[in-house]
Structures are given as C-alpha cells and as structure tokens.
Design an enzyme around this catalytic site. Structure first.
Site, short mmCIF file in Angstrom:
data_model
loop_
_atom_site.label_atom_id
_atom_site.label_comp_id
_atom_site.label_asym_id
_atom_site.label_seq_id
_atom_site.Cartn_x
_atom_site.Cartn_y
_atom_site.Cartn_z
N GLY A 20 0.86 -1.19 0.00
CA GLY A 20 -0.07 0.03 0.24
C GLY A 20 0.95 1.10 0.12
N CYS A 21 0.34 2.40 0.57
CA CYS A 21 1.06 3.59 0.76
C CYS A 21 2.37 3.31 1.26
CB CYS A 21 0.45 4.59 1.54
SG CYS A 21 1.21 6.12 1.76
N PHE A 22 3.48 3.72 0.84
CA PHE A 22 5.02 3.50 1.41
C PHE A 22 5.18 4.19 2.62
CE2 PHE A 22 6.85 6.24 -2.24
CZ PHE A 22 6.20 7.33 -2.01
N TRP A 23 4.47 5.40 2.98
CA TRP A 23 4.31 5.77 4.41
C TRP A 23 3.87 4.90 5.29
CZ3 TRP A 23 0.78 10.46 2.54
CH2 TRP A 23 1.63 11.16 1.56
N CYS A 24 3.19 4.13 5.01
CA CYS A 24 2.75 3.28 6.23
C CYS A 24 3.77 2.03 6.34
CB CYS A 24 1.31 2.54 5.87
SG CYS A 24 -0.04 3.50 5.75
#
Length: 178
Positions: free
Chosen positions: A9-13
């Site tokens: 998913g989102c790489f920030w997570c």
C-alpha cells in the site's frame, strides 16, 4: 547488512512500521516493478500509468532479525488479501508485493506466505517478484510519518498500523518503541 523490498500500500505506512523494528538500520521509500523509462516521480506513479508500486527498501542486520521475521511483520501489518488496494488507497501502485533480492529470499517468501495464509479467511494475493530497478522516492516522502504525525492521514491510517505492530510484534521492536 541485508536488503528487503516490499510494497504494502502507501509507502508511508510500511516505512513507519519498519522504522520501529529492532535490527532495521534504514528504511527508504521508493518505487519499483514498473515499465516506464527513467526515474518515475510520485505523481507519475500515483497515476497508475507507470506500472510501478510504492515500496520500501529495508536495510537490516540478519544477526538481529531474520528475513523470515521481517516478512512476517510485513505480512501481518497490512492486508495481503486485497488486490491492488490498502484501505482507501486503490490502484496497482498500492499492490501487496515482495520483491526478492536472491533465490533464498524467494524461497523464504514462499514459505512465509504459505504459513501466514492460515490466518486469513481470504486468499493471499501478495505478488512475489524479483527486484528490478529500485528508485528512491522524493525527499518529502522519506521519514513521512516521523515528520507529519499530526497530519490526518498519519493519525487515521498509520497510527493504527503502528498500534497493530506494537500489539503483534512487541518482542521485535526497538526498545524506545515498546
């Protein structure tokens, strides 16, 4: 030190999760798995047209944490059963993927996916592919959670993932995170 590369998913997570794990030295957000020529930008990857996934590249010490443990943390802190989506993030750039660096990682990934599948009611759709070119994301995407904890997405999406990490894997966390 060894490298592991994942898209969840989102790489920030995914970045925020692995920054808390004991034995992890560095986590870099970036892109891989696409077919567009040259280094893609965040905007291009988010369009879904480049074929790249948002990923993190994790540098870890195998004397402290094994690749198998890294994979288990990855597979249990995102939803490996949803195709091309994590929560509200939808598109092939948010696919669940393990990009292996060698044949040993490929075999471990296969075994971990098999073992973890018993814990999910739906089939695991996590892609397992050889790592192609890894492109580091722009600077404002590095250390995103650490630099933006008060931001709405961080509070609503990343903070609950970190709570899940702390609950499921407390024995694998850096001491300051337990």
């Amino acid at each position: 030190m060894e490298l592991a590369t994942f898209g969840g998913g989102c790489f920030w997570c995914v970045e925020a999760v692995f920054q808390e794990v004991e034995g992890v030295d560095k986590v870099i957000s970036g892109y891989t798995g696409g077919n567009a020529p040259g280094k893609p930008t965040y905007r291009e990857v988010c369009s879904g047209l480049t074929g790249h996934a948002e990923v993190v590249q994790v540098t870890f010490d195998p004397e402290i944490i094994s690749y198998e443990d890294i994979l288990t943390i990855f597979m249990t802190t995102h939803d490996p059963t949803t195709l091309n989506r994590q929560g509200a993030d939808v598109g092939t750039q948010y696919r669940s993927a393990i990009y292996y660096h060698n044949d040993k990682q490929k075999e471990i990934a296969k075994a971990v996916k098999q073992k973890i599948s018993a814990y999910y009611p739906q089939p695991i759709v996590t892609e397992t592919s050889p790592l192609s070119i890894f492109y580091e994301a722009e600077e404002d995407h590095q250390d995103y959670y650490r630099n933006n904890k008060a931001q709405g997405y961080c509070r609503a999406v990343i903070s609950p993932k970190l709570a899940k990490l702390r609950q499921l894997h407390a024995n694998k966390l850096k001491k300051e995170n337990t």
